[in-house]
Write an enzyme that holds these catalytic residues in place. Structure first.
Site, PDB file in Angstrom:
ATOM      1  N   LYS A   1       0.925  -1.265   0.111  1.00 26.91           N
ATOM      2  CA  LYS A   1      -0.080  -0.086  -0.039  1.00 26.91           C
ATOM      3  C   LYS A   1       1.018   1.297  -0.215  1.00 26.91           C
ATOM      4  O   LYS A   1       0.393   2.273  -0.348  1.00 26.91           O
ATOM      5  CB  LYS A   1      -1.074  -0.073   1.091  1.00 26.91           C
ATOM      6  CG  LYS A   1      -2.300  -1.100   0.919  1.00 26.91           C
ATOM      7  CD  LYS A   1      -3.187  -0.654   2.051  1.00 26.91           C
ATOM      8  CE  LYS A   1      -4.278  -1.575   1.799  1.00 26.91           C
ATOM      9  NZ  LYS A   1      -5.373  -1.603   2.710  1.00 26.91           N
TER      10      LYS A   1
ATOM     11  N   LYS B   1      -4.996 -10.239  -7.307  1.00 25.85           N
ATOM     12  CA  LYS B   1      -6.321 -10.467  -6.392  1.00 25.85           C
ATOM     13  C   LYS B   1      -7.361  -9.077  -6.926  1.00 25.85           C
ATOM     14  O   LYS B   1      -6.910  -8.142  -7.251  1.00 25.85           O
ATOM     15  CB  LYS B   1      -5.744 -10.550  -4.908  1.00 25.85           C
ATOM     16  CG  LYS B   1      -6.599  -9.556  -3.927  1.00 25.85           C
ATOM     17  CD  LYS B   1      -5.983  -9.307  -2.785  1.00 25.85           C
ATOM     18  CE  LYS B   1      -5.894  -7.723  -2.475  1.00 25.85           C
ATOM     19  NZ  LYS B   1      -5.624  -7.598  -1.076  1.00 25.85           N
TER      20      LYS B   1
ATOM     21  N   LYS C   1     -10.338  -3.436  -4.617  1.00 28.09           N
ATOM     22  CA  LYS C   1     -11.057  -2.175  -4.993  1.00 28.09           C
ATOM     23  C   LYS C   1      -9.890  -0.991  -5.346  1.00 28.09           C
ATOM     24  O   LYS C   1     -10.334  -0.363  -6.093  1.00 28.09           O
ATOM     25  CB  LYS C   1     -11.637  -1.589  -3.767  1.00 28.09           C
ATOM     26  CG  LYS C   1     -11.089  -1.943  -2.461  1.00 28.09           C
ATOM     27  CD  LYS C   1     -12.215  -1.768  -1.259  1.00 28.09           C
ATOM     28  CE  LYS C   1     -11.487  -2.441   0.024  1.00 28.09           C
ATOM     29  NZ  LYS C   1     -12.418  -3.044   1.067  1.00 28.09           N
TER      30      LYS C   1
HETATM   31  P1  TYM Z   1     -10.775  -5.898   3.489  1.00 29.24           P
HETATM   32  O1  TYM Z   1     -12.159  -4.730   3.904  1.00 29.24           O
HETATM   33  O2  TYM Z   1      -9.773  -5.549   2.513  1.00 29.24           O
HETATM   34  O3  TYM Z   1     -11.739  -7.184   2.939  1.00 29.24           O
HETATM   35  C1  TYM Z   1     -12.724  -7.869   3.857  1.00 29.24           C
HETATM   36  C2  TYM Z   1     -12.459  -9.083   3.611  1.00 29.24           C
HETATM   37  O4  TYM Z   1     -12.468  -9.803   2.015  1.00 29.24           O
HETATM   38  C3  TYM Z   1     -11.161 -10.467   1.972  1.00 29.24           C
HETATM   39  N1  TYM Z   1     -10.833 -10.452   0.482  1.00 29.24           N
HETATM   40  C4  TYM Z   1     -10.615 -11.362  -0.324  1.00 29.24           C
HETATM   41  N2  TYM Z   1     -10.735 -12.673  -0.329  1.00 29.24           N
HETATM   42  C5  TYM Z   1     -10.315 -13.351  -1.400  1.00 29.24           C
HETATM   43  N3  TYM Z   1     -10.079 -12.569  -2.684  1.00 29.24           N
HETATM   44  C6  TYM Z   1      -9.966 -11.519  -2.649  1.00 29.24           C
HETATM   45  N4  TYM Z   1      -9.582 -11.024  -3.890  1.00 29.24           N
HETATM   46  C7  TYM Z   1     -10.216 -10.537  -1.663  1.00 29.24           C
HETATM   47  N5  TYM Z   1     -10.307  -9.409  -1.436  1.00 29.24           N
HETATM   48  C8  TYM Z   1     -10.534  -9.085   0.074  1.00 29.24           C
HETATM   49  C9  TYM Z   1     -10.227  -9.964   3.004  1.00 29.24           C
HETATM   50  O5  TYM Z   1      -9.049 -10.896   2.974  1.00 29.24           O
HETATM   51  C10 TYM Z   1     -11.071  -9.656   4.253  1.00 29.24           C
HETATM   52  O6  TYM Z   1     -11.226 -11.021   5.080  1.00 29.24           O
HETATM   53  N6  TYM Z   1      -7.791  -5.704   7.315  1.00 29.24           N
HETATM   54  C11 TYM Z   1      -9.199  -6.323   6.907  1.00 29.24           C
HETATM   55  C12 TYM Z   1     -10.146  -5.722   7.853  1.00 29.24           C
HETATM   56  C13 TYM Z   1     -10.056  -6.073   9.173  1.00 29.24           C
HETATM   57  C14 TYM Z   1     -10.089  -7.287   9.920  1.00 29.24           C
HETATM   58  C15 TYM Z   1      -9.975  -7.240  11.280  1.00 29.24           C
HETATM   59  C16 TYM Z   1     -10.481  -8.648   9.623  1.00 29.24           C
HETATM   60  C17 TYM Z   1      -9.890  -5.008  10.199  1.00 29.24           C
HETATM   61  N7  TYM Z   1      -9.656  -5.714  11.255  1.00 29.24           N
HETATM   62  C18 TYM Z   1      -9.993  -8.115  12.398  1.00 29.24           C
HETATM   63  C19 TYM Z   1     -10.528  -9.550  10.532  1.00 29.24           C
HETATM   64  C20 TYM Z   1     -10.209  -9.366  11.711  1.00 29.24           C
HETATM   65  C21 TYM Z   1      -9.283  -5.768   5.469  1.00 29.24           C
HETATM   66  O7  TYM Z   1      -8.698  -4.792   5.260  1.00 29.24           O
HETATM   67  O8  TYM Z   1     -10.107  -6.506   4.866  1.00 29.24           O
END
Ligand code: TYM
Length: 332
Positions: free
Chosen positions: A112, A195, A198
């Protein structure tokens, strides 16, 4: 019942298929035999610049989407991260246990901050995984359903839990990542080795859950496939086709092998056309339900209020244990 916890950032107008297949579907399924805590990570969202009006709107849209996809507020505590102050408070405690080098090795931070360089990245982006560890450890969950891209953050979470338990007294449970191999990394339709994300370079590569279903169908039909004609699951040689088979299998409940057989000798065009139909059938009711939920904000507010209340109860108890163990004097 074992506890499950996970979060998602409100950084887009809609969740995409990577979010849904990689993580959110598992949230829905795990509700059946777990005690669930699911939250919208607005504190995490502000590690990059957000427009206030949009952030507010997207947070509510996220809540509506979670309910529309089957998160049952009667079973699950659904809440907004900033409604539970203990997240930020525990984050600070854990920051004191996290090595600078250790945080520097987080690949998501490196990715990032790659564009502008670390000089321009925020401190919040750097400490992002420490806040994530706090999110998780507060609830002492057994399972954390996420996609593959979160695995390293979960390893850090376990390391910090262990470090705290060892230095003070056993306080945190070591959470297990719950990552389903088949859908752990859904890839971009236009760039099937990257992957789905967004921040992808082209919107044509992402299928958004709230997009006009016709637009999503078109994106599927114009997905990049590979040279050749054989419909076969082979992520190395045929990443595009394999990604479509993964999505198809997940949405239809049919095995990849069964799909390979069905499309044997028929070519990519048929596969894409049929998958486009499956996608339309899936997103149409989801989208209608989400938009309906967004019409009555009071219902969403009530869900989030109840969720925050339950979350605060659990989180405050853990934080009190932590403060006690590290030697803070009680407020009296
Ligand atoms: P975020 O908001 O980017 O994404 C939410 C969830 O979607 C999954 N994901 C994917 N899985 C498979 N293929 C993809 N292309 C793909 N894109 C996104 C992510 O792995 C995620 O599970 N840091 C986290 C948010 C968070 C969180 C937490 C998660 C904050 N605190 C505590 C678990 C526990 C994030 O940015 O997810």
């Amino acid at each position: 019942r074992p506890r499950v916890l996970s979060g998602i950032q409100p950084t887009a107008d809609s969740f995409h298929f990577g979010n849904y297949l990689g993580a959110l579907r598992q949230w829905v399924d795990l509700q059946a035999d777990h005690e669930p805590f699911f939250f919208i990570a607005d504190l995490h969202a502000i590690t990059v610049e957000q427009e206030p009006k949009r952030l507010r709107e997207r947070t509510l849209r996220a809540a509506a989407q979670l309910i529309a996809m089957g998160i049952d507020p009667a079973r699950s505590s659904v809440f907004v991260q900033s409604h539970v102050p203990a997240h930020a408070q525990l984050q600070w405690v854990l920051a004191g246990l996290t090595g600078f080098g250790e945080a520097s090795r987080m690949t998501q931070f490196k990715d990032k901050s790659a564009k502008g360089g670390t000089e321009r990245a925020t401190v919040g982006l750097f400490t992002y995984p420490v806040l994530q560890a706090a999110d998780i450890l507060l609830y002492r969950p057994h399972h954390v359903p996420v996609g593959e891209d979160q695995r390293q953050h979960l390893e850090l979470t376990r390391d910090l839990a262990q470090r705290f338990n060892h230095r003070y007294k056993k306080t945190f449970r070591l959470p297990e990542p719950y990552i389903l191999k088949a859908t752990a990394k859904i890839t971009d339709l236009q760039d099937p080795t990257a992957k789905m994300s967004k921040s992808a370079s082209s919107p044509a590569g992402i299928v958004e859950m709230l997009d006009d279903p016709k637009v999503s169908a078109k994106k599927i039909r114009s997905a990049v496939t590979d040279s050749g004609t054989e419909v076969r699951f082979d992520p190395e040689e045929k990443p595009g086709v394999s990604n479509l088979l993964t999505i198809y299998s997940a949405l239809s409940g049919r095995s990849v092998e069964a799909l390979e057989k069905e499309y044997d000798g028929r070519g990519y065009g048929d596969l894409k056309k049929d998958l486009a139909d499956v996608v339309v059938e899936f997103v149409t009711p989801f989208r209608d339900r989400t938009l309906e939920l967004l019409e009555d904000r009071s219902e969403l507010d009530a869900v989030l209020r109840a969720g925050a209340e339950r979350a605060n109860e659990v989180a405050e108890r853990t934080l009190a244990d932590v403060y006690d163990r590290i030697g803070f004097v009680p407020a009296g």
